[in-house]
Scaffold this active site. Structure first.
Site, PDB file in Angstrom:
ATOM      1  N   ASP A 145       0.851  -1.186   0.000  1.00  0.00           N
ATOM      2  CA  ASP A 145       0.000   0.000   0.000  1.00  0.00           C
ATOM      3  C   ASP A 145       0.891   1.241   0.000  1.00  0.00           C
ATOM      4  OD1 ASP A 145      -3.214   0.560   1.067  1.00  0.00           O
ATOM      5  OD2 ASP A 145      -1.781   2.217   1.082  1.00  0.00           O
TER       6      ASP A 145
ATOM      7  N   GLN B  51     -14.472   2.393   1.508  1.00  0.00           N
ATOM      8  CA  GLN B  51     -13.790   2.014   0.265  1.00  0.00           C
ATOM      9  C   GLN B  51     -13.538   3.249  -0.596  1.00  0.00           C
ATOM     10  OE1 GLN B  51     -15.900  -0.911  -2.090  1.00  0.00           O
ATOM     11  NE2 GLN B  51     -14.143  -1.281  -3.424  1.00  0.00           N
TER      12      GLN B  51
ATOM     13  N   ASN C 123     -12.836  -3.225   2.808  1.00  0.00           N
ATOM     14  CA  ASN C 123     -13.831  -2.166   2.905  1.00  0.00           C
ATOM     15  C   ASN C 123     -14.801  -2.282   1.733  1.00  0.00           C
ATOM     16  OD1 ASN C 123     -12.492  -1.047   5.162  1.00  0.00           O
ATOM     17  ND2 ASN C 123     -11.076   0.059   3.830  1.00  0.00           N
TER      18      ASN C 123
ATOM     19  N   HIS D 184     -10.346  -5.406  -3.154  1.00  0.00           N
ATOM     20  CA  HIS D 184      -8.995  -5.597  -2.610  1.00  0.00           C
ATOM     21  C   HIS D 184      -9.080  -5.935  -1.129  1.00  0.00           C
ATOM     22  CE1 HIS D 184     -10.028  -1.313  -2.270  1.00  0.00           C
ATOM     23  NE2 HIS D 184      -9.319  -1.299  -1.148  1.00  0.00           N
TER      24      HIS D 184
ATOM     25  N   HIS E 225      -6.874  -5.741   2.365  1.00  0.00           N
ATOM     26  CA  HIS E 225      -5.724  -5.161   3.047  1.00  0.00           C
ATOM     27  C   HIS E 225      -5.147  -6.242   3.965  1.00  0.00           C
ATOM     28  CE1 HIS E 225      -6.870  -0.773   2.389  1.00  0.00           C
ATOM     29  NE2 HIS E 225      -8.034  -1.353   2.176  1.00  0.00           N
TER      30      HIS E 225
ATOM     31  N   VAL F 185     -11.116   2.853  -3.489  1.00  0.00           N
ATOM     32  CA  VAL F 185     -10.764   2.337  -4.819  1.00  0.00           C
ATOM     33  C   VAL F 185     -11.745   1.211  -5.127  1.00  0.00           C
ATOM     34  CG1 VAL F 185      -8.999   1.279  -6.255  1.00  0.00           C
ATOM     35  CG2 VAL F 185      -8.323   2.939  -4.507  1.00  0.00           C
TER      36      VAL F 185
HETATM   37  P1  AMP Z   1      -9.796   1.372   0.414  1.00  0.00           P
HETATM   38  O1  AMP Z   1      -9.913   2.672   1.152  1.00  0.00           O
HETATM   39  O2  AMP Z   1     -10.178   0.172   1.202  1.00  0.00           O
HETATM   40  O3  AMP Z   1     -10.487   1.448  -0.936  1.00  0.00           O
HETATM   41  O4  AMP Z   1      -8.251   1.189   0.156  1.00  0.00           O
HETATM   42  C1  AMP Z   1      -7.564   1.735  -0.927  1.00  0.00           C
HETATM   43  C2  AMP Z   1      -6.102   1.657  -0.592  1.00  0.00           C
HETATM   44  O5  AMP Z   1      -5.362   1.831  -1.777  1.00  0.00           O
HETATM   45  C3  AMP Z   1      -5.623   2.749   0.381  1.00  0.00           C
HETATM   46  O6  AMP Z   1      -5.072   2.129   1.535  1.00  0.00           O
HETATM   47  C4  AMP Z   1      -4.589   3.520  -0.428  1.00  0.00           C
HETATM   48  O7  AMP Z   1      -3.515   3.947   0.360  1.00  0.00           O
HETATM   49  C5  AMP Z   1      -4.169   2.488  -1.459  1.00  0.00           C
HETATM   50  N1  AMP Z   1      -3.652   3.015  -2.709  1.00  0.00           N
HETATM   51  C6  AMP Z   1      -4.182   3.991  -3.488  1.00  0.00           C
HETATM   52  N2  AMP Z   1      -3.443   4.178  -4.588  1.00  0.00           N
HETATM   53  C7  AMP Z   1      -2.409   3.304  -4.515  1.00  0.00           C
HETATM   54  C8  AMP Z   1      -1.291   2.998  -5.351  1.00  0.00           C
HETATM   55  N3  AMP Z   1      -1.071   3.642  -6.498  1.00  0.00           N
HETATM   56  N4  AMP Z   1      -0.440   2.031  -4.955  1.00  0.00           N
HETATM   57  C9  AMP Z   1      -0.640   1.364  -3.794  1.00  0.00           C
HETATM   58  N5  AMP Z   1      -1.677   1.596  -2.968  1.00  0.00           N
HETATM   59  C10 AMP Z   1      -2.541   2.554  -3.321  1.00  0.00           C
END
Ligand code: AMP
Length: 123
Positions: A31, A95, A88, A101, A103, A97
């Protein structure tokens, strides 16, 4: 056509990521904003926006993701002391993204409940 997510761009090699595992079905990378000493994201290559869009045909893929999580946790030295896996779902779930996914977090004694305001040095 929906815009591709940042994770789809990582899968397609369009933007870099610190990849720790890859096979034909999934990808795992660090991350970019770690919330624990070890914070890795495990994603399917198939574009599934969230838990809510998982279909019964994805059962095997989801099971595979958890076995990959287990493998990575062992490789990262997390298995003995334990670790946390978070997924999430949707806006209220935090969430950001919209590509499914998990974590994988560990390397310290993680606080519970998540979101508590414990200082970061306590993890
Ligand atoms: P969520 O909030 O559960 O959707 O988690 C999205 C996660 O993606 C967050 O912990 C961000 O820090 C991580 N994230 C966003 N962009 C990138 C990236 N380019 N490379 C690695 N992690 C990322």
């Amino acid at each position: 056509m929906n815009e591709s997510t940042i994770f789809k761009q990582i899968i397609d090699g369009e933007i870099p990521a610190s990849i720790v595992y890859e096979d034909d079905q999934c990808l795992a990378f660090h991350d970019v904003a770690p919330q624990a000493p070890i914070h890795i994201l495990v994603i399917p290559k198939k574009e599934i926006p969230s838990i809510d869009q998982i279909k019964s045909e994805d059962k095997e893929l989801i099971g595979h993701l958890f076995l990959v999580i287990q493998t990575i946790a062992r490789e990262q030295g997390l298995a003995e002391d334990g670790y946390r896996v978070i997924c999430n779902c949707g806006e209220n779930g935090g969430q950001t993204v919209f590509h499914l996914h998990y974590h994988l977090m560990g390397g310290c004694n993680l606080q519970w409940p998540p979101g508590s305001s414990a200082p970061k040095e306590n993890c």
